[in-house]
Write a protein that holds these residues in place. Structure first.
Motif, PDB file in Angstrom:
ATOM      1  N   TYR A 137       0.859  -1.200   0.000  1.00 40.85           N
ATOM      2  CA  TYR A 137       0.000   0.000   0.000  1.00 40.85           C
ATOM      3  C   TYR A 137       0.888   1.240   0.000  1.00 40.85           C
ATOM      4  O   TYR A 137       1.704   1.422   0.903  1.00 40.85           O
ATOM      5  CB  TYR A 137      -0.892  -0.062   1.241  1.00 40.85           C
ATOM      6  N   HIS A 140       1.322   3.370   3.233  1.00 39.31           N
ATOM      7  CA  HIS A 140       2.198   2.798   4.266  1.00 39.31           C
ATOM      8  C   HIS A 140       3.642   3.225   3.990  1.00 39.31           C
ATOM      9  O   HIS A 140       4.381   3.625   4.898  1.00 39.31           O
ATOM     10  CB  HIS A 140       2.156   1.268   4.236  1.00 39.31           C
ATOM     11  N   VAL A 182      -1.184  -6.293   5.431  1.00 33.63           N
ATOM     12  CA  VAL A 182      -2.616  -6.114   5.138  1.00 33.63           C
ATOM     13  C   VAL A 182      -3.135  -7.539   4.925  1.00 33.63           C
ATOM     14  O   VAL A 182      -3.098  -8.072   3.814  1.00 33.63           O
ATOM     15  CB  VAL A 182      -2.842  -5.227   3.893  1.00 33.63           C
ATOM     16  N   ASN A 187      -4.129  -4.858  -0.024  1.00 38.13           N
ATOM     17  CA  ASN A 187      -3.932  -3.774  -0.982  1.00 38.13           C
ATOM     18  C   ASN A 187      -2.490  -3.871  -1.437  1.00 38.13           C
ATOM     19  O   ASN A 187      -1.589  -3.715  -0.601  1.00 38.13           O
ATOM     20  CB  ASN A 187      -4.200  -2.428  -0.275  1.00 38.13           C
ATOM     21  N   ASP A 216      -2.796  -4.260   9.484  1.00 40.58           N
ATOM     22  CA  ASP A 216      -3.776  -3.300   8.959  1.00 40.58           C
ATOM     23  C   ASP A 216      -4.926  -4.072   8.313  1.00 40.58           C
ATOM     24  O   ASP A 216      -4.886  -4.375   7.110  1.00 40.58           O
ATOM     25  CB  ASP A 216      -3.060  -2.376   7.953  1.00 40.58           C
ATOM     26  N   TYR A 219      -9.507  -4.333   5.184  1.00 35.12           N
ATOM     27  CA  TYR A 219     -10.561  -4.977   4.374  1.00 35.12           C
ATOM     28  C   TYR A 219     -11.163  -6.189   5.104  1.00 35.12           C
ATOM     29  O   TYR A 219     -11.547  -7.182   4.478  1.00 35.12           O
ATOM     30  CB  TYR A 219      -9.984  -5.350   2.992  1.00 35.12           C
ATOM     31  N   SER A 252     -11.015   0.153  10.195  1.00 33.78           N
ATOM     32  CA  SER A 252     -11.843   1.364  10.182  1.00 33.78           C
ATOM     33  C   SER A 252     -13.109   1.100   9.395  1.00 33.78           C
ATOM     34  O   SER A 252     -13.233   0.088   8.704  1.00 33.78           O
ATOM     35  CB  SER A 252     -11.091   2.555   9.571  1.00 33.78           C
ATOM     36  N   SER A 254     -13.979   3.156   7.067  1.00 36.57           N
ATOM     37  CA  SER A 254     -13.866   4.039   5.898  1.00 36.57           C
ATOM     38  C   SER A 254     -14.589   3.479   4.685  1.00 36.57           C
ATOM     39  O   SER A 254     -15.245   4.208   3.957  1.00 36.57           O
ATOM     40  CB  SER A 254     -12.399   4.259   5.552  1.00 36.57           C
TER      41      SER A 254
HETATM   42  N1  PLP Z   1      -5.024   0.723   4.950  1.00 35.79           N
HETATM   43  C1  PLP Z   1      -5.194   0.225   3.728  1.00 35.79           C
HETATM   44  C2  PLP Z   1      -4.566  -1.085   3.387  1.00 35.79           C
HETATM   45  C3  PLP Z   1      -5.925   0.921   2.781  1.00 35.79           C
HETATM   46  O1  PLP Z   1      -6.068   0.404   1.556  1.00 35.79           O
HETATM   47  C4  PLP Z   1      -6.493   2.164   3.122  1.00 35.79           C
HETATM   48  C5  PLP Z   1      -7.225   2.958   2.132  1.00 35.79           C
HETATM   49  O2  PLP Z   1      -7.190   2.703   0.960  1.00 35.79           O
HETATM   50  C6  PLP Z   1      -6.295   2.648   4.417  1.00 35.79           C
HETATM   51  C7  PLP Z   1      -5.563   1.913   5.314  1.00 35.79           C
HETATM   52  C8  PLP Z   1      -6.850   3.965   4.850  1.00 35.79           C
HETATM   53  O3  PLP Z   1      -7.741   3.748   5.869  1.00 35.79           O
HETATM   54  P1  PLP Z   1      -8.446   4.936   6.654  1.00 35.79           P
HETATM   55  O4  PLP Z   1      -9.408   5.571   5.747  1.00 35.79           O
HETATM   56  O5  PLP Z   1      -9.083   4.259   7.821  1.00 35.79           O
HETATM   57  O6  PLP Z   1      -7.360   5.890   7.077  1.00 35.79           O
END
Ligand code: PLP
Length: 424
Positions: A137, A140, A182, A187, A216, A219, A252, A254
């Motif tokens: 990602y 990161h 992840v 991702n 993390d 998903y 999250s 999100s």
């Molecule tokens: N972690 C990963 C692997 C993501 O793909 C994303 C967003 O694409 C995030 C974190 C961002 O998360 P948040 O919106 O909770 O900051």
């Protein structure tokens, strides 16, 4: 079908000419489609509009009559902790609820480690390095780059990071303080960690006593094909292997409700939780408790969450199918591209022949398709082979995804054919 590699020079020239014409026709349509970021579409956001009615002028008190409009309850309201505890399969005491962004919680966790250190360590992290499974990602990697944490790439295999490489690295170098993971629908390539990988991560011998797994689980609930993938609970496995403080689990809402107005959580051991609460209490007297209450009321429980995610899945399934169908149609049997067909998450990755990613992005942009920059899946934005591309089909409409794939496939094949011609 003749593989491109087996074509004669004149056959390749003919194919190039046909692709140039297709590209010109697509360019002439003057479209602009954005497939850069993994954002939910407006239709997905609409699924959560009910949130707006969950807290009203007459109904904003917590279960114990706490006034959630006011300061306080710094680590998160009990209702929301119970909800996330059920969804993430951890005890409610192990949950910390932050603001709207898990990325911010991760950034803060690493910034704190650099400033103050973490439980089990001997002070602030200095000259720290992190293991970065690749492809990974981009944000990161930007966190590490910004904080001056050196990145060490390790291959992400079909079942998780290449653990032989990870174990060899962490065993000897005390500067290696952590690894990004992840674990579910990763991702960008959608892989899911198998139990053996999780166990090895939790149990491996690390030269750094304060090594951290940044788990993390962005998903965690996000599948659109088949059953939701199951991964092992890293907190349990780490506790069983004698390393309870090693993992920090993040998640999250999100991509469950609203990315701009969701809630983000950390799950961690008692020692880590005490450290997180002590430090974050200096920075804030409390996060948005009304939003936590809204979310808890909207879902009710794990079942409510899964029913909601099934609605997301119905919107996402045809988009991912369109991506896969287009890739199959254009590339199957040509020996040109490799791609994943994920069952959840937000991305598809495509590996082209070496040296073709940047030029494909340029040609796609000429025809109106914006893609994430080449190298985004690698530390420092550098893909040494210039071959991996990330497609993010969630945000555009179904029709746009189909049009985007026409542009992508023609551009990628044209670049690959030209590469072969240059080598002939
Ligand atoms: N972690 C990963 C692997 C993501 O793909 C994303 C967003 O694409 C995030 C974190 C961002 O998360 P948040 O919106 O909770 O900051």
């Amino acid at each position: 079908m003749t593989k491109l590699q087996d074509m004669s020079r004149s056959q390749l020239r003919q194919r190039e000419e046909a692709l140039v014409q297709s590209h010109a026709a697509l360019r002439g349509r003057n479209r602009t489609i954005d497939m850069t970021r993994g954002k939910p579409s407006a239709a997905q956001l609409d699924l959560s509009n009910g949130l707006f009615n969950m807290v009203t002028e007459a109904d904003y008190l917590g279960a114990d009559d706490e006034d959630y409009r006011n300061y306080g309850v710094q680590s998160g309201i009990p209702e929301a902790k119970t909800f996330f505890a059920e969804c993430l399969d951890v005890p409610a005491e192990s949950i910390f609820i932050g603001g709207n962004s898990s990325l911010q919680l991760m950034y803060d966790a690493l910034a704190r480690a650099l400033l103050f250190g973490v439980p089990g360590g001997d002070g602030p992290w200095r000259e720290a390095s992190f293991i970065c499974p690749v492809p990974g990602y981009d944000r990161h990697f930007t966190v590490c780059e910004t904080l001056g944490i050196k990145m060490i790439s390790v291959d992400l295999l079909d079942d998780g990071p290449d653990m032989d490489a990870v174990e060899a690295l962490v065993a000897n170098d005390p500067a290696i303080k952590g690894i990004w993971c992840v674990p579910k629908y990763s991702n960008p390539n959608g892989i899911v960690y198998l139990s053996d990988v999780t166990r090895r991560l939790a149990a491996m011998t690390t030269a750094a006593p304060d090594f951290r797994i940044i788990w993390d689980n962005a998903y965690a609930f996000h599948h659109f094909e088949g059953e939701l993938a199951q991964i092992d609970n890293i907190l349990d496995v780490a506790a069983q292997t004698g390393n309870p403080d090693r993992p920090l689990m993040f998640a999250s809402t999100s991509k469950v409700t609203f990315p701009g107005a969701g809630i983000a959580v950390i799950a961690a051991s008692d020692a880590n939780m005490a450290d997180i609460v002590a430090h974050t209490a200096v920075a804030t007297i409390g996060h948005d408790k009304l939003n936590q209450l809204r979310h808890e009321r909207f879902f009710g429980n794990r079942r409510g969450l899964h029913e909601h995610m099934a609605k997301h899945a119905d919107l996402l399934r045809p988009k991912f199918a369109a991506v896969n169908d287009a890739l199959e149609k254009s590339f199957a049997g040509k020996g040109l591209a490799q791609w994943n067909a994920p069952k959840g998450g937000y991305f598809v990755t495509v590996d082209l022949p070496d040296g073709c990613a940047m030029e494909t992005i340029r040609l796609a942009a000429e025809a109106g398709l914006k893609l994430t920059p080449a190298g985004c899946c690698h530390p420092y934005g550098r893909d040494p082979q210039d071959r991996t591309l990330r497609l993010a089909p969630t945000y555009p409409t179904q029709r746009e995804v189909e049009q985007a794939m026409d542009i992508f496939c023609v551009s990628a094949e044209l670049v690959s054919v030209r590469k072969l011609l240059s080598e002939h």
